[in-house]
Design a protein around this motif. Sequence first.
Motif, PDB file in Angstrom:
ATOM      1  N   GLN A 117     -42.441   3.782  18.750  1.00 35.75           N
ATOM      2  CA  GLN A 117     -43.176   3.938  17.500  1.00 35.75           C
ATOM      3  C   GLN A 117     -43.571   2.557  16.981  1.00 35.75           C
ATOM      4  OE1 GLN A 117     -41.313   4.762  13.573  1.00 35.75           O
ATOM      5  NE2 GLN A 117     -42.417   6.707  13.660  1.00 35.75           N
TER       6      GLN A 117
ATOM      7  N   THR B 152     -49.808   9.082  20.003  1.00 37.62           N
ATOM      8  CA  THR B 152     -49.571  10.099  18.993  1.00 37.62           C
ATOM      9  C   THR B 152     -49.436   9.426  17.632  1.00 37.62           C
ATOM     10  OG1 THR B 152     -47.138  10.113  19.077  1.00 37.62           O
ATOM     11  CG2 THR B 152     -48.301  11.382  20.763  1.00 37.62           C
TER      12      THR B 152
ATOM     13  N   ARG C  25     -47.465   9.766  13.661  1.00 33.90           N
ATOM     14  CA  ARG C  25     -46.543  10.417  12.726  1.00 33.90           C
ATOM     15  C   ARG C  25     -47.108  10.288  11.320  1.00 33.90           C
ATOM     16  NH1 ARG C  25     -39.935   9.577  11.963  1.00 33.90           N
ATOM     17  NH2 ARG C  25     -39.533  11.812  11.813  1.00 33.90           N
TER      18      ARG C  25
ATOM     19  N   GLN D  73     -46.373   5.965  19.613  1.00 25.59           N
ATOM     20  CA  GLN D  73     -46.574   6.692  18.367  1.00 25.59           C
ATOM     21  C   GLN D  73     -46.911   5.687  17.268  1.00 25.59           C
ATOM     22  OE1 GLN D  73     -43.424   8.492  15.503  1.00 25.59           O
ATOM     23  NE2 GLN D  73     -43.999  10.191  16.821  1.00 25.59           N
TER      24      GLN D  73
END
Length: 367
Positions: free
Chosen positions: A102, A231, A233, A178
């Motif tokens: 992330q 991706t 969040r 992410q």
Amino acid sequence: MAKSKLFEPITIGAHTLANRIIIAPMCQYSAVDGQMTDWHTQHLGSLAQSGAAMLTIEATAVEPEGRISYGDVGLWDDATEAAMGRVVESVRRWSDMPIAVQLAHAGRKASTDLPWHGGKQIAPGHDNGWQTLAPSAIPFDAHENPPVALDRAGLDRIREAFAAAARRAARLGLDAVQIHCAHGYLLHEFLSPISNRREDDYGGSLENRMRFPLEIFDAVRAAFPADKAVTVRVSGTDWVEGGWDVEQTAVFAQALEARGCSAIHVSSGGLDPHQQIPVGPSYQVPLARAVKEAVAMPVVAVGLITDFEQAEAIIATGDADMIALARTILYDPRWPWHAAAHLGAQVKVSPQFLRSQPIRYRDLFLP
């Protein structure tokens, strides 16, 4: 027993994941100058034996000022890249679980003490403190040192920092990236009208408030291998009247999907200390469901998912395509084993653990 939906495979980017359980990023506040340590090796190594489908490395700052605390992990130079490489190499020596990272910038919520030391903001000029940055010069809490509003040069620098970190993640062979647009950190600060009071092209309308996060996505997507997943969040709502909400989240999700986003992970809150969160089991699942109705890409639900039947129902009813576990799997690193046993499914483990299989669950572990 009917076949478990929670343990059906799903394809994200280049990877077909073995089941629908994702290990969410969990800050450990145990890095030194942004460099991962032995703590991360044993922490991530344990989770990599959990039977989940993918492991996500904690919020990883793209520049030193983007750390939540002085103990945060970074990926901004050769030293931080080498440290992460050592940890990833060690974990992969014993597990083939896909690993994501992330990428994050904490914005106005940066420069804090470690949680077990109170987690308060450390003002610039004090040990382990620095000047924070944000879309607008509005502090998270009224008593805190105000952030500096980013100018165009600052926006360009941070955009490139995200892209550079994505290139480093690619060099490390990580399987997915992410982008952190949730929990009140920098990109969420741009999205929410509570924290974004800019009067230029990056503030005001929803289109303008989405502009910088979407530019970050485009930069990361261009810097990371095309066959691997990027991706995002998000916080589905600020839980504050007049703030970011699920309707705006759905529009943002559609814009991300149009740019090639591989999946969206729906959390909530974190932007304003006045938030009123109705905490309870599956309390964020309705947010995931609303986003899922707006997009075709996979949607991940998270938040107080602790029970095996609860997790199964989230997937089986179509509320979300995957679940993410954080505190639940930190408390019980074998939760997917137990869920598989309960639901009549199977998980993959390293051969060193095969003898632990209880006789009553003779078919729990895949060969």
